[in-house]
Motif scaffolding. Structure first.
Motif, mmCIF file in Angstrom:
data_model
loop_
_atom_site.group_PDB
_atom_site.id
_atom_site.type_symbol
_atom_site.label_atom_id
_atom_site.label_comp_id
_atom_site.label_asym_id
_atom_site.label_seq_id
_atom_site.Cartn_x
_atom_site.Cartn_y
_atom_site.Cartn_z
ATOM 1 N N SER A 1 0.989 -1.482 0.189
ATOM 2 C CA SER A 1 -0.077 0.079 -0.205
ATOM 3 C C SER A 1 0.994 1.366 -0.335
ATOM 4 C CB SER A 1 -1.034 -0.123 1.233
ATOM 5 O OG SER A 1 -0.532 0.176 2.598
ATOM 6 N N GLN A 2 2.327 1.294 0.697
ATOM 7 C CA GLN A 2 3.213 2.255 0.472
ATOM 8 C C GLN A 2 3.068 3.156 -0.591
ATOM 9 O OE1 GLN A 2 6.361 0.959 2.934
ATOM 10 N NE2 GLN A 2 5.164 1.350 5.186
ATOM 11 N N THR A 3 3.534 2.155 -1.789
ATOM 12 C CA THR A 3 3.793 2.518 -3.028
ATOM 13 C C THR A 3 2.398 2.822 -3.775
ATOM 14 O OG1 THR A 3 3.463 0.052 -4.191
ATOM 15 C CG2 THR A 3 5.176 0.638 -3.212
ATOM 16 N N SER A 4 1.077 2.101 -3.695
ATOM 17 C CA SER A 4 -0.552 2.326 -3.795
ATOM 18 C C SER A 4 -0.757 3.935 -3.704
ATOM 19 C CB SER A 4 -0.824 0.984 -3.950
ATOM 20 O OG SER A 4 -1.130 1.095 -2.705
ATOM 21 N N ASN A 5 -0.288 3.905 -2.237
ATOM 22 C CA ASN A 5 -0.556 4.934 -2.088
ATOM 23 C C ASN A 5 0.020 5.990 -2.891
ATOM 24 O OD1 ASN A 5 -2.269 4.743 0.145
ATOM 25 N ND2 ASN A 5 -0.439 4.836 1.505
ATOM 26 N N LYS B 1 0.822 5.984 -6.230
ATOM 27 C CA LYS B 1 0.400 5.739 -7.419
ATOM 28 C C LYS B 1 -1.285 6.737 -7.426
ATOM 29 C CE LYS B 1 2.269 1.481 -8.509
ATOM 30 N NZ LYS B 1 2.370 0.387 -8.707
ATOM 31 N N LEU B 2 -1.807 6.467 -6.434
ATOM 32 C CA LEU B 2 -3.396 6.362 -6.026
ATOM 33 C C LEU B 2 -3.400 8.576 -6.305
ATOM 34 C CD1 LEU B 2 -4.505 4.621 -3.851
ATOM 35 C CD2 LEU B 2 -5.215 4.608 -6.299
ATOM 36 N N GLN B 3 -2.146 8.760 -5.702
ATOM 37 C CA GLN B 3 -1.959 10.677 -5.530
ATOM 38 C C GLN B 3 -1.253 11.098 -6.811
ATOM 39 O OE1 GLN B 3 -0.256 10.446 -1.765
ATOM 40 N NE2 GLN B 3 -1.577 9.957 -0.611
ATOM 41 N N LEU C 1 -1.816 10.176 -9.679
ATOM 42 C CA LEU C 1 -2.466 9.609 -11.058
ATOM 43 C C LEU C 1 -3.602 11.374 -11.549
ATOM 44 C CD1 LEU C 1 -3.813 6.104 -10.603
ATOM 45 C CD2 LEU C 1 -2.247 7.182 -12.174
ATOM 46 N N ASN C 2 -3.859 11.530 -12.724
ATOM 47 C CA ASN C 2 -4.437 12.697 -12.631
ATOM 48 C C ASN C 2 -5.761 12.012 -13.459
ATOM 49 O OD1 ASN C 2 -5.728 14.977 -13.934
ATOM 50 N ND2 ASN C 2 -4.385 14.697 -15.803
#
Lengths: 238, 436
Positions: free
Chosen positions: B8-12, B14-16, B18-19
């Motif tokens: 989740s640390q990496t995916s957080n 990514k989530l933030q 992304l446009n």
């Protein structure tokens, strides 16, 4: 007339309801499912709506989610009153602003976990690369990195509900509504799901509003609103 | 605490990063609609297969039945129109209603030349036709006498193709050809002489004896029983008509409609003196018998369509009822009702297309086989056909309009039936179909 004129606005309110009433007629009997519910939910809350069966929990979530219209009163989501919106406007509004998690998961059975998560972004016309990347990121977030190509019938109830959470968050909604999200889950899956929801709530400030009977969920909620006979009888913030 | 936390640390991140600004891509949504429809089709494989099979068998039955019917009509028309009357004719006005030699018309080369220049006409074939008593040894029989120019009949009577024995007569030949049935009746041979006796133009006696140069075999049984063919000058001499003919047959350009050709020719001939008739006007009995028979086929097709209609409707009813909850969920999460309706519409249309295509795949080899190997009728049925003047065969038709028409009808049924789930979706209350 603005129905919120005499309502005390609070900064960063994401949901405001004012004197909501929802009456059903069954034969000669009028059932007051909601009887004057006014509440205010702020961004980043993790709120449980509790109460006995028939207390109006589901009706309240339906009205807040724009799935049902109140008999009287109004609902304002992020400063937009949704009560008088037309059907298509409401569908669009839900698509952009509200995430839903259902008791029975309700994933699209013919789509994989990845496709289910991408689905709402596809409805929003997000470009393929972006929706794909976000869906994978969300599925990683809910611990399903290795299950992304599985169809719902190949996953356990807990896994399906995690995909449902990922789907609900895919469009970056202003809040997520969940009706008894743990009702069909065993205790391990319930614990895992609560961990995920709390983590998303804390790290991404995602607002969750859910109805529940489950004491484990109530224990971990940061705010508990209790309904009885369509009225709020207590509202506690921990 | 949980395995997914590290990820989740990496995916957080990514989530933030992304446009997520919406970008228009209706094409992708349409692809998604098609993909969903296709996959939904196979959710209940058994039901889809049963529905497809019901369409398939109905398609096989209706297309084969219609191909047989239309093939029979084509054979009837071909036997009479293509091989005898032609698609249109010019006569002296009133000839067709009162067909006798007194109503013949003079053959004028200038008129023929001008008609040959009309758009849609490829040739003009003169004929002089009448009746006479034919006789050989102790037998006699009434026969049709066709005065024709063998060189000009390449597209219609096609004597070279019909020749059974001997040779085709020349345009000025004094010999005759007889039909195979007449030859058998008289038990004659090539070179024998046939005696003809009848009435000619304006009551003149018509009498003569003619050597048999050739024998032709007509597909039309009536013609095959009783016909004598002469060169036009020989027939004109026999009937004492001078340079008169009974009809000018119009040869049609392949892609010109008969009606158009008749209209073009009618525009340049004197309609006070001549009549220009298409084959349908000349042969109303044939048209009526085809139309009457065709009604039976249409009724049978209608019954089959009803079976298809209710077969698909049953599937749609079950599918709509089973998926009401799912439809409610999709509307709840933000799918527009119209898009959802399109998914259902495509599911039904895909069912129809699959049924139709698989039906065609199976029925076409059958149709092709019977096109090249028509069913040959025997016994009383064959006699009945021959009495009506038709060849006793039932071929199929390869006319592409048959499958196209039936595909269109079945797809129309699918579209009409899709109204039901579309109306259901239109009025569906998300909260009525499901719990949040």
């Amino acid at each position: 007339m603005n129905q919120f004129a005499d309502y005390n606005p609070i900064i960063m309110s994401i949901i405001k309801t004012n004197n909501l009433e929802r009456f059903y007629t069954e034969g000669d009997v009028t059932v007051k499912a909601l009887n004057g519910v006014s509440l205010n939910i702020e961004e980043g809350e993790f709120t449980a709506i509790v109460g006995p069966s028939g207390s109006g929990k589901t009706t309240l979530l339906n009205v807040i989610g724009g799935l049902d219209s109140p008999t009287n009163g109004a609902v304002e989501i992020a400063n937009t009153e949704i009560t008088n919106m037309k059907d298509n406007e409401l569908i669009d509004f839900r698509l952009k602003n509200i995430g839903f998690v259902f008791q029975a998961y309700n994933l699209i059975p013919v789509l994989s976990a990845l496709e289910n998560t991408e689905f709402i972004m596809l409805l929003q016309n997000q470009p393929k690369e972006k929706r794909h990347a976000r869906a994978i990121a969300l599925l990683e977030e809910v611990g399903l990195k290795d299950q992304i190509y599985k169809k719902p019938n190949e996953m356990s109830g807990g896994q399906q509900q995690r995909v449902a959470v990922a789907r609900a968050l895919a469009s970056k909604p202003k809040f997520v509504l969940a009706d008894e999200p743990t009702a069909n889950l065993d205790s391990k899956s319930t614990g895992d799901l609560l961990d995920i929801m709390l983590e998303l709530n804390e790290k991404e400030k995602t607002t969750f509003i859910f109805s529940t009977h489950d004491q484990r969920v109530i224990d971990r909620a940061k705010r508990v609103i209790t309904l009885e006979d369509g009225k709020i009888i207590s509202d506690e913030t921990k | 605490m949980f395995g997914f936390k590290t990820q989740s640390q990496t995916s957080n991140f990514k989530l933030q990063t992304l446009n997520l600004k919406p970008q228009t891509s209706n094409f992708k949504q349409n692809i998604m609609i098609l993909k969903l429809a296709w996959r939904n089709l196979w959710r209940n494989k058994r039901r889809s297969f049963i529905t497809i099979a019901s369409i398939l068998f109905a398609v096989i039955f209706v297309v084969f039945m219609r191909a047989l019917q239309i093939g029979t009509y084509e054979a009837m028309t071909d036997g009479v129109v293509n091989m005898y009357t032609g698609y249109a004719q010019i006569h002296q006005k009133g000839f067709w209603d009162d067909q006798n030699l007194d109503n013949t018309m003079p053959y004028r080369q200038a008129m023929v030349d001008s008609i040959e220049n009309v758009e849609g006409v490829t040739g003009v074939v003169p004929r002089l036709e009448g009746f006479a008593l034919t006789s050989f040894k102790d037998k006699s029989k009434g026969s049709l006498i066709i005065g024709a120019n063998p060189e000009k009949e390449q597209q219609i009577l096609k004597f070279e193709t019909l020749l059974h024995q001997g040779e085709v007569i020349a345009p000025n030949d004094n010999r005759i050809m007889v039909s195979e049935g007449l030859l058998k009746y008289y038990q004659m041979q090539l070179g024998d002489t046939l005696v003809l006796l009848g009435q000619g133009y304006h009551g003149m006696s018509a009498a003569g004896k003619y050597a048999i140069a050739g024998v032709v075999k007509f597909r039309n049984p009536e013609l095959n029983r009783n016909t004598v063919i002469m060169a036009i000058p020989t027939a004109q001499w026999f009937f004492s008509t001078g340079e008169r003919v009974t009809s000018l047959i119009l040869e049609k350009e392949e892609f010109t409609g008969v009606e158009k050709m008749v209209a073009n020719v009618s525009a340049i001939v004197d309609l006070n003196q001549y009549e220009v008739m298409d084959w349908q006007t000349m042969l109303p009995e044939l048209v009526q018998s085809i139309e009457a028979d065709n009604v039976g086929g249409v009724i049978m097709a209608f019954i089959l369509y009803m079976i298809i209609f209710f077969g698909i409707f049953g599937t749609i009813l079950m599918m709509t009822s089973e998926r009401k909850y799912e439809f409610g969920v999709l509307i709840s999460i933000g799918m527009k009702r119209m898009k959802l309706a399109m998914v259902v519409l495509w599911e039904i249309v895909m069912l129809g297309i699959l049924g139709v295509l698989s039906g065609y795949t199976l029925v076409y080899p059958l149709i092709a086989y019977f096109y090249f190997n028509p069913i040959v009728m025997e016994g009383e049925m064959a006699e009945m056909y021959e009495d009506l003047g038709f060849e006793p065969i039932i071929p199929t038709s390869l006319d592409p309009s048959i499958p196209i028409t039936h595909a269109a009808v079945i797809l129309l049924i699918a579209f009409v039936l899709s109204i039901y789930p579309i109306l259901k979706i239109r009025t569906l209350k998300p909260t009525g179909s499901r719990r949040l």
